[in-house]
Design a protein around this motif. Structure first.
Motif, PDB file in Angstrom:
ATOM      1  N   ILE A 195       0.843  -1.200   0.000  1.00 26.46           N
ATOM      2  CA  ILE A 195       0.000   0.000   0.000  1.00 26.46           C
ATOM      3  C   ILE A 195       0.880   1.252   0.000  1.00 26.46           C
ATOM      4  O   ILE A 195       0.598   2.224  -0.700  1.00 26.46           O
ATOM      5  N   GLY A 196       1.956   1.216   0.757  1.00 25.57           N
ATOM      6  CA  GLY A 196       2.895   2.336   0.773  1.00 25.57           C
ATOM      7  C   GLY A 196       3.504   2.579  -0.599  1.00 25.57           C
ATOM      8  O   GLY A 196       3.605   3.722  -1.056  1.00 25.57           O
ATOM      9  N   LEU A 197       3.901   1.489  -1.257  1.00 25.96           N
ATOM     10  CA  LEU A 197       4.488   1.608  -2.593  1.00 25.96           C
ATOM     11  C   LEU A 197       3.474   2.183  -3.578  1.00 25.96           C
ATOM     12  O   LEU A 197       3.803   3.083  -4.367  1.00 25.96           O
ATOM     13  N   LEU A 198       2.250   1.696  -3.531  1.00 25.52           N
ATOM     14  CA  LEU A 198       1.207   2.203  -4.435  1.00 25.52           C
ATOM     15  C   LEU A 198       0.902   3.681  -4.159  1.00 25.52           C
ATOM     16  O   LEU A 198       0.661   4.458  -5.093  1.00 25.52           O
ATOM     17  N   THR A 199       0.962   4.052  -2.894  1.00 22.08           N
ATOM     18  CA  THR A 199       0.737   5.449  -2.526  1.00 22.08           C
ATOM     19  C   THR A 199       1.876   6.329  -3.053  1.00 22.08           C
ATOM     20  O   THR A 199       1.632   7.435  -3.551  1.00 22.08           O
ATOM     21  N   ILE A 200       3.092   5.846  -2.974  1.00 24.12           N
ATOM     22  CA  ILE A 200       4.240   6.580  -3.517  1.00 24.12           C
ATOM     23  C   ILE A 200       4.089   6.758  -5.027  1.00 24.12           C
ATOM     24  O   ILE A 200       4.307   7.852  -5.565  1.00 24.12           O
ATOM     25  N   ILE A 201       3.696   5.695  -5.716  1.00 26.31           N
ATOM     26  CA  ILE A 201       3.522   5.771  -7.172  1.00 26.31           C
ATOM     27  C   ILE A 201       2.415   6.765  -7.527  1.00 26.31           C
ATOM     28  O   ILE A 201       2.584   7.604  -8.423  1.00 26.31           O
ATOM     29  N   ALA A 202       1.288   6.688  -6.807  1.00 30.97           N
ATOM     30  CA  ALA A 202       0.188   7.633  -7.054  1.00 30.97           C
ATOM     31  C   ALA A 202       0.645   9.069  -6.810  1.00 30.97           C
ATOM     32  O   ALA A 202       0.314   9.982  -7.574  1.00 30.97           O
ATOM     33  N   GLY A 203       1.414   9.265  -5.757  1.00 31.43           N
ATOM     34  CA  GLY A 203       1.927  10.597  -5.452  1.00 31.43           C
ATOM     35  C   GLY A 203       2.858  11.114  -6.526  1.00 31.43           C
ATOM     36  O   GLY A 203       2.789  12.284  -6.916  1.00 31.43           O
ATOM     37  N   ALA A 204       3.721  10.236  -7.027  1.00 34.16           N
ATOM     38  CA  ALA A 204       4.642  10.650  -8.093  1.00 34.16           C
ATOM     39  C   ALA A 204       3.874  11.033  -9.349  1.00 34.16           C
ATOM     40  O   ALA A 204       4.189  12.038 -10.006  1.00 34.16           O
ATOM     41  N   VAL A 205       2.847  10.247  -9.673  1.00 35.36           N
ATOM     42  CA  VAL A 205       2.026  10.552 -10.856  1.00 35.36           C
ATOM     43  C   VAL A 205       1.317  11.890 -10.676  1.00 35.36           C
ATOM     44  O   VAL A 205       1.299  12.729 -11.593  1.00 35.36           O
ATOM     45  N   LEU A 206       0.729  12.115  -9.503  1.00 39.47           N
ATOM     46  CA  LEU A 206       0.064  13.397  -9.226  1.00 39.47           C
ATOM     47  C   LEU A 206       1.035  14.565  -9.332  1.00 39.47           C
ATOM     48  O   LEU A 206       0.715  15.603  -9.918  1.00 39.47           O
ATOM     49  N   PHE A 207       2.216  14.400  -8.751  1.00 42.13           N
ATOM     50  CA  PHE A 207       3.201  15.480  -8.779  1.00 42.13           C
ATOM     51  C   PHE A 207       3.607  15.807 -10.217  1.00 42.13           C
ATOM     52  O   PHE A 207       3.599  16.969 -10.622  1.00 42.13           O
ATOM     53  N   VAL A 208       3.947  14.790 -10.987  1.00 43.22           N
ATOM     54  CA  VAL A 208       4.375  15.007 -12.377  1.00 43.22           C
ATOM     55  C   VAL A 208       3.237  15.626 -13.191  1.00 43.22           C
ATOM     56  O   VAL A 208       3.453  16.576 -13.953  1.00 43.22           O
ATOM     57  N   ALA A 209       2.021  15.118 -13.022  1.00 44.47           N
ATOM     58  CA  ALA A 209       0.875  15.674 -13.754  1.00 44.47           C
ATOM     59  C   ALA A 209       0.643  17.138 -13.376  1.00 44.47           C
ATOM     60  O   ALA A 209       0.366  17.972 -14.254  1.00 44.47           O
ATOM     61  N   GLY A 210       0.773  17.463 -12.107  1.00 42.20           N
ATOM     62  CA  GLY A 210       0.595  18.846 -11.668  1.00 42.20           C
ATOM     63  C   GLY A 210       1.638  19.778 -12.256  1.00 42.20           C
ATOM     64  O   GLY A 210       1.311  20.871 -12.738  1.00 42.20           O
ATOM     65  N   VAL A 211       2.891  19.348 -12.249  1.00 41.45           N
ATOM     66  CA  VAL A 211       3.968  20.177 -12.795  1.00 41.45           C
ATOM     67  C   VAL A 211       3.792  20.357 -14.307  1.00 41.45           C
ATOM     68  O   VAL A 211       3.936  21.471 -14.833  1.00 41.45           O
ATOM     69  N   ILE A 212       3.461  19.277 -15.000  1.00 48.17           N
ATOM     70  CA  ILE A 212       3.262  19.369 -16.456  1.00 48.17           C
ATOM     71  C   ILE A 212       2.084  20.290 -16.779  1.00 48.17           C
ATOM     72  O   ILE A 212       2.165  21.134 -17.681  1.00 48.17           O
ATOM     73  N   THR A 213       1.006  20.159 -16.030  1.00 46.96           N
ATOM     74  CA  THR A 213      -0.167  21.011 -16.274  1.00 46.96           C
ATOM     75  C   THR A 213       0.157  22.473 -16.001  1.00 46.96           C
ATOM     76  O   THR A 213      -0.189  23.354 -16.791  1.00 46.96           O
ATOM     77  N   TYR A 214       0.826  22.758 -14.896  1.00 45.86           N
ATOM     78  CA  TYR A 214       1.194  24.138 -14.565  1.00 45.86           C
ATOM     79  C   TYR A 214       2.064  24.725 -15.671  1.00 45.86           C
ATOM     80  O   TYR A 214       1.834  25.848 -16.133  1.00 45.86           O
TER      81      TYR A 214
END
Length: 137
Positions: free
Chosen positions: A10-29
């Motif tokens: 669950i921790g690993l999946l949460t890290i992956i989800a967080g990385a995806v959110l972060f990258v998507a946010g930076v790309i969108t900005y």
């Protein structure tokens, strides 16, 4: 699967989800910023803030939207586009001002959503790391 293995997963999946959110946010900005920049908009000289600045950030877009609102209000004598008579010579200019203002406000919202996604991504990564650490204890 043992309890520690599930928590670690669950921790690993949460890290992956967080990385995806972060990258998507930076790309969108970045995309919103470069798209606004391509429009070659400059904050009006009579703006309260950022006068003369090239619009490529949310605060500059907001400042220009507020100036457009002031100019449209002056043109329309305090009336909105919908309140102006159809034969009013300023009606089309007020309509265009309304559309421009709405577009700039939409970009401000897009910047905010992108920043929120990136911030949540960081939080998810930290939570995931904490879960993985707890799983090993």
């Amino acid at each position: 699967m043992a309890r520690t293995g599930r928590v670690s997963l669950i921790g690993l999946l949460t890290i992956i989800a967080g990385a995806v959110l972060f990258v998507a946010g930076v790309i969108t900005y970045t995309t919103v910023s470069s798209t606004l920049s391509d429009q070659q908009i400059t904050v009006s000289e009579d703006a309260d803030n950022f006068a003369g600045s090239h619009v490529d950030q949310p605060w500059e877009a907001y400042a220009e939207a507020m100036v457009i609102a002031e100019h449209a209000d002056e043109m329309a004598g305090g009336k909105t586009y919908a309140q102006l008579p159809r034969d009013d010579p300023n009606r089309e200019s007020v309509m265009n001002a309304s559309f421009l203002q709405a577009s700039l406000f939409t970009s401000v919202v897009a910047f905010g959503v992108a920043a929120l996604a990136a911030g949540l991504g960081i939080i998810f990564v930290l939570i995931g790391m904490a879960l993985r650490r707890v799983a090993t204890v």
